[in-house]
Design an enzyme around this catalytic site. Structure first.
Site, PDB file in Angstrom:
ATOM      1  N   THR A  65       0.645  -1.352  -0.184  1.00 18.05           N
ATOM      2  CA  THR A  65       0.196  -0.055  -0.038  1.00 18.05           C
ATOM      3  C   THR A  65       0.882   1.298   0.054  1.00 18.05           C
ATOM      4  OG1 THR A  65      -1.612  -1.235   1.305  1.00 18.05           O
ATOM      5  CG2 THR A  65      -1.701   1.323   1.305  1.00 18.05           C
ATOM      6  N   VAL A  73     -11.155  -7.046   1.537  1.00 12.41           N
ATOM      7  CA  VAL A  73     -10.802  -5.733   1.951  1.00 12.41           C
ATOM      8  C   VAL A  73      -9.773  -5.638   3.087  1.00 12.41           C
ATOM      9  CG1 VAL A  73     -11.827  -3.748   2.667  1.00 12.41           C
ATOM     10  CG2 VAL A  73     -13.102  -4.936   1.121  1.00 12.41           C
TER      11      VAL A  73
END
Length: 318
Positions: free
Chosen positions: A178, A207
């Protein structure tokens, strides 16, 4: 007047100069964070965010992003979005145009993006598809094509073996994960933003922490902005970002606060453990980070900098 600063995780350096240009001109931290992450999302060489992100186990690219404003703790996020190259902008639109909600997922997020006029794009590039196929090649080599046939016990066994292979696949060589961007503007506002394509070869609809407040990021103008990257499931379970903000509130410096959270997360049992990293930026411009590997860094750019600087993260070993 506050001195502007922007920091980010590895590979955020693609977007930090644009963010600082906004901050130098008196722009907002929210604009800076969105612009920085948008540029990262457009970086086709990055296989872990935006266009070109590695797909899930079905070969589909799903994107997550979130943004949080420190003065109000307003939060906007989207998750499992397909076909839209800038999830950070959709997340900001959730925050500003849909304040009765904080998080939209899947088809709902895509419907909202269409209503807002965001443009669609093919997120699966030739490079990310080639990497996906390369990693799955051992499993694909065992497949047997047929016509109008029913699944047999061998077909079922193959699918189970393929799923197990996907679950243990490591990321490709090189920087991955990320991207976080934290910004402090001249007015004193703090904003945290996160964007990701999630863990490669993930189960469809998975998620991670990036779209969840208190896990992937948290921003409170009283104490600081925090964002995480790496093993999102660990950050979800540890409420990683909120723990760091709480440590800042208790008086820890940013680096120590980050390290304390990683030490806590390291105590959680996890058969799929992978590294977790974290960054923090305070309202007075102090910053720091922690990671589980030697040589880990983060990017920094202040109003006086001509180029992005890199700072080491504190190493926390389990």
């Amino acid at each position: 007047m506050t001195t502007p600063i922007v920091i980010g995780s590895e590979r955020s350096e693609i977007g930090l100069p644009a963010a600082m240009s906004i901050l130098r001109d008196g722009g907002t931290a929210l604009d800076a964070v969105e612009e920085a992450l948008s540029r990262c999302e457009d970086n086709r060489a990055d296989l872990y965010v935006g266009t070109g992100g590695l797909p899930n186990a079905r070969g589909e690219v799903e994107l997550d992003a979130s943004v949080m404003v420190g003065s109000t703790r307003a939060f906007g996020a989207v998750a499992a979005v397909k076909g839209y190259p800038h999830p950070i902008s959709i997340a900001r639109a959730v925050l500003e145009r849909l304040p009765q909600h904080a998080l939209l997922v899947g088809q709902g997020a895509e419907l909202f993006a269409a209503e807002c006029g965001f443009q669609t794009a093919d997120l699966l590039t030739e490079e990310s598809l080639a990497e996906w196929r390369r990693a799955l090649a051992p499993a694909q080599a065992q497949s047997v094509e047929g016509e109008n046939t029913s699944a047999t016990s061998g077909d079922v066994a193959y699918r189970v073996a393929a799923l197990e292979l996907v679950r243990r696949l490591a990321p490709h060589e090189g920087p991955w994960g990320t991207i976080n961007v934290l910004a402090l503007d001249a007015s004193g506002e703090l904003v945290a933003g996160v964007s990701t394509s999630g863990y490669p070869y993930k189960y469809p609809g998975r998620v991670g922490d990036s779209a969840v407040p208190g896990a992937g990021n948290y921003c409170d103008l009283r104490y600081g902005a925090v964002a995480c990257t790496g093993r999102g499931e660990l950050s979800l379970r540890a409420t990683g970002a909120r723990v760091v903000v709480d440590r800042l509130a208790a008086g820890d410096d940013p680096e120590t606060a980050c390290a304390v959270m990683l030490e806590d997360a390291a105590c959680l049992p996890d058969a799929f453990r992978a590294e977790l990293r974290v960054l923090a930026l305070t309202p007075d411009g102090r910053h720091g980070g922690a990671a589980g590997q030697e040589g880990s860094t983060y990017a920094v750019m202040s109003a006086d900098d001509d180029a992005v600087r890199f700072r080491p993260r504190r190493v926390v070993t389990a």
